[in-house]
Design a protein around this motif. Structure first.
Motif, PDB file in Angstrom:
ATOM      1  N   SER A 164       0.831  -1.160  -0.155  1.00 25.06           N
ATOM      2  CA  SER A 164      -0.092   0.049  -0.062  1.00 25.06           C
ATOM      3  C   SER A 164       0.931   1.292   0.038  1.00 25.06           C
ATOM      4  N   PRO A 165       1.944   1.400   0.934  1.00 29.12           N
ATOM      5  CA  PRO A 165       2.731   2.618   0.728  1.00 29.12           C
ATOM      6  C   PRO A 165       3.391   2.674  -0.737  1.00 29.12           C
ATOM      7  N   ILE A 166       3.716   1.692  -1.334  1.00 27.39           N
ATOM      8  CA  ILE A 166       4.453   1.873  -2.619  1.00 27.39           C
ATOM      9  C   ILE A 166       3.343   2.129  -3.684  1.00 27.39           C
ATOM     10  N   LEU A 167       2.084   1.883  -3.533  1.00 25.62           N
ATOM     11  CA  LEU A 167       0.983   2.106  -4.174  1.00 25.62           C
ATOM     12  C   LEU A 167       0.427   3.663  -4.211  1.00 25.62           C
ATOM     13  N   TRP A 168       0.575   3.981  -3.229  1.00 28.82           N
ATOM     14  CA  TRP A 168       0.216   5.527  -2.900  1.00 28.82           C
ATOM     15  C   TRP A 168       1.379   6.480  -3.414  1.00 28.82           C
ATOM     16  N   GLN A 169       2.679   6.087  -3.185  1.00 30.28           N
ATOM     17  CA  GLN A 169       3.596   6.596  -3.709  1.00 30.28           C
ATOM     18  C   GLN A 169       3.775   6.832  -5.156  1.00 30.28           C
ATOM     19  N   CYS A 170       3.368   5.695  -5.790  1.00 27.04           N
ATOM     20  CA  CYS A 170       3.113   5.563  -7.553  1.00 27.04           C
ATOM     21  C   CYS A 170       2.105   6.728  -7.728  1.00 27.04           C
ATOM     22  N   ILE A 171       0.925   6.539  -7.096  1.00 23.84           N
ATOM     23  CA  ILE A 171      -0.097   7.468  -7.366  1.00 23.84           C
ATOM     24  C   ILE A 171       0.242   8.958  -7.399  1.00 23.84           C
ATOM     25  N   VAL A 172       1.066   9.251  -6.368  1.00 30.38           N
ATOM     26  CA  VAL A 172       1.575  10.677  -6.079  1.00 30.38           C
ATOM     27  C   VAL A 172       2.480  10.989  -7.212  1.00 30.38           C
ATOM     28  N   MET A 173       3.540  10.202  -7.758  1.00 31.33           N
ATOM     29  CA  MET A 173       4.280  10.483  -8.818  1.00 31.33           C
ATOM     30  C   MET A 173       3.430  10.388 -10.101  1.00 31.33           C
ATOM     31  N   ALA A 174       2.435   9.592 -10.157  1.00 31.13           N
ATOM     32  CA  ALA A 174       1.599   9.736 -11.592  1.00 31.13           C
ATOM     33  C   ALA A 174       0.685  11.248 -11.463  1.00 31.13           C
ATOM     34  N   VAL A 175       0.412  11.700 -10.470  1.00 28.09           N
ATOM     35  CA  VAL A 175      -0.385  12.851 -10.424  1.00 28.09           C
ATOM     36  C   VAL A 175       0.765  13.970 -10.877  1.00 28.09           C
ATOM     37  N   VAL A 176       1.887  14.018 -10.148  1.00 33.24           N
ATOM     38  CA  VAL A 176       2.860  15.018 -10.401  1.00 33.24           C
ATOM     39  C   VAL A 176       3.176  15.013 -11.852  1.00 33.24           C
ATOM     40  N   SER A 177       3.660  13.914 -12.437  1.00 36.91           N
ATOM     41  CA  SER A 177       4.274  13.887 -13.626  1.00 36.91           C
ATOM     42  C   SER A 177       3.155  14.085 -14.665  1.00 36.91           C
ATOM     43  N   GLY A 178       1.793  14.010 -14.369  1.00 40.00           N
ATOM     44  CA  GLY A 178       0.413  14.078 -15.031  1.00 40.00           C
ATOM     45  C   GLY A 178       0.437  15.764 -15.360  1.00 40.00           C
ATOM     46  N   ILE A 179       0.580  16.406 -14.191  1.00 38.02           N
ATOM     47  CA  ILE A 179       0.510  18.028 -14.251  1.00 38.02           C
ATOM     48  C   ILE A 179       1.552  18.422 -14.879  1.00 38.02           C
ATOM     49  N   LEU A 180       3.027  18.062 -14.895  1.00 39.38           N
ATOM     50  CA  LEU A 180       3.936  18.566 -15.477  1.00 39.38           C
ATOM     51  C   LEU A 180       4.146  18.325 -16.957  1.00 39.38           C
TER      52      LEU A 180
END
Ligand code: PFF
Length: 456
Positions: free
Chosen positions: A146-162
């Motif tokens: 679960s923490p890895i999954l949430w970390q991946c979600i975070v990075m997907a959001v950040v990359s998506g905005i960038l």
């Protein structure tokens, strides 16, 4: 965007302000600032922190703005453009490295924050007890998945905005979310400060006791000032390369430093009164935000609503700060490595989530990495220590020397006064003198003290 295509800029002074403030305001205000103030004795630490902001933070920020807008390039490219064929470009290289180190652990904590927001939204945290709060934190950091999954979600959001770029991505998001963050934090303050016994927390935050202030605490305050204002790693070089020609950069620096410190104090004023009102431990360390707060809020009327507000604002803060962090290597990959913006954002997102797993697993006591330490620190703590306490102050020192000693005073004054259009040559001159004679000395002394060569 290949390097020969037209480079984007922010569209107005307001956009510049919100984007830069979005970079400064982050987990540093809500997570690091409160627990470090708590551990280092409150007001005396605050005072040293303020001095670090004025005598080190502001001059270094001014230097980074000067470099970024003069060169209009990424952190490494900017040094290359101003001083071609020299080793100075490696100040930028060090900055990119520090950015990665920060992102490895920052994306992990941001993942916890997103997860807590999710838990608050589903009502899982309401009415929580002391045991329950500990168990919740345990279940959030305990992996592996679960923490890895949430970390991946975070990075997907950040990359998506960038991927959407400087104007459509960074500018739009920060302009919408930063004002909302202010409103949410004020709502939390209002509730916390009207609790019976809240005054104790206010006193704790502002009470000045120098006996608690060690040399290590001074270094921590300096490291925090750098981390808070996103300095010493080329982040402000990258952002200012997108500033408008007519931006009053000194004004921007002052407004950002002031507003960021205000947000830290407002966060402290939301947290400490509540912590004291319910008899919790103010120096609880990194878990303060995650264990103490849900417990405190759970005991108040309207607690769950406040929890949602608080973790929502923490998610906003973390996300806008990460945009600026990840933009450092993204701009580098686009301009120096010829990647497309999409390619650079996806590549860096995957890289950070991939290596960041080491930090995430290292705080899970049940994992193999959780039991591994090198000289008393696991991966998470090493990433944090190496970046905040070593690389950022060194990067800041080199940046101060670069601008203060290698760039002619008239040139710096000309750039920062927009070729004389702003009547602030005296002010810039004063900061330039601080940059030459005060900032480097402070940085060197504190740094030597931190490695034990000088006793503070
Ligand atoms: N200033 C951010 C915070 O206080 O959370 C963290 C940060 C952002 C550090 C950007 C460094 C940086 F380049």
């Amino acid at each position: 965007m290949a390097s020969n295509e037209k480079r984007e800029t922010f569209s107005s002074g307001l956009a510049v302000f919100f984007a830069t403030l979005g970079s400064a305001v982050g987990l540093g205000n809500i997570w690091k600032f409160p627990y470090l103030t708590g551990q280092n004795g409150g007001g005396a630490f605050l005072l040293v922190y303020f001095l670090c902001i004025v005598f080190v933070g502001l001059p270094v920020m001014m230097s980074e703005f000067y470099i970024g807008r003069t060169a209009r390039k990424n952190a490494i490219g900017a040094f290359k453009a101003i001083m071609p064929g020299t080793l100075w470009k490696h100040v930028g290289t060090m900055g990119v490295l520090a950015t990665y180190l920060i992102m490895f652990f920052y994306s992990c904590v941001a993942g916890w924050v997103y997860f807590y927001l999710f838990k608050a939204l589903t009502g899982e945290l309401s009415g929580i007890t002391m045991e329950g709060a500990k168990a919740q934190f345990g279940s959030v950091i305990m992996g592996p998945w679960s923490p890895i999954l949430w970390q991946c979600i975070v990075m997907a959001v950040v990359s998506g905005i960038l991927i959407m770029g400087v104007k459509q991505g960074i500018e739009k998001i920060t302009k919408t979310l930063m004002p909302l963050l202010f409103v949410l934090i004020l709502a939390c303050d209002l509730r916390a400060l009207t609790l019976p016994g809240a005054w104790e927390g206010v006193r704790f935050l502002f009470h000045v006791d120098f006996s608690q202030l060690s040399g290590a605490a001074v270094l921590t305050a300096l490291g925090l000032a750098f981390f808070k204002l996103s300095l010493g790693l080329g982040c402000m070089i990258t952002y200012s390369s997108y500033f408008t020609e007519d931006n009053n950069m000194l004004g921007t620096a002052a407004k950002v430093a002031f507003s960021d410190t205000l947000v830290s104090l407002l966060a402290g004023l939301a947290i400490f009164p509540a912590v004291f009102a319910f008899g919790m431990e103010p120096g609880a360390g990194p878990g303060l935000l995650f264990m103490t707060l849900p417990l405190v809020f759970a005991q108040m009327p309207l607690g769950n609503l406040l929890l949602i507000a608080f973790f929502f604002l923490a998610s906003i803060a973390a996300t806008t700060a990460m945009l600026s962090l990840v933009e450092v290597p993204v701009a580098y990959c686009i301009e120096e490595r010829g990647m497309s913006r999409t390619g650079a954002a996806v590549f860096n997102g995957i890289l950070i989530a991939g290596v960041g797993v080491l930090a995430t697993l290292s705080v899970d006591p049940s994992s193999l990495l959780g039991q591994m330490t090198f000289m008393g620190r696991g991966f998470f703590d090493w990433f944090d220590y190496l970046s905040s306490n070593i690389l950022l102050p060194i990067g800041g020192l080199l940046t101060a020397i670069f601008v203060g000693y290698l760039m002619p005073r008239e040139q710096v004054v000309a750039e920062l006064t927009n070729q004389g259009r702003l009547a602030m040559a005296g002010m810039v001159g004063m900061l330039y003198s601080i940059l030459r004679y005060v900032t480097p000395v402070l940085l060197i002394v504190v740094f030597l003290a931190s490695v034990g060569l000088v006793k503070l």
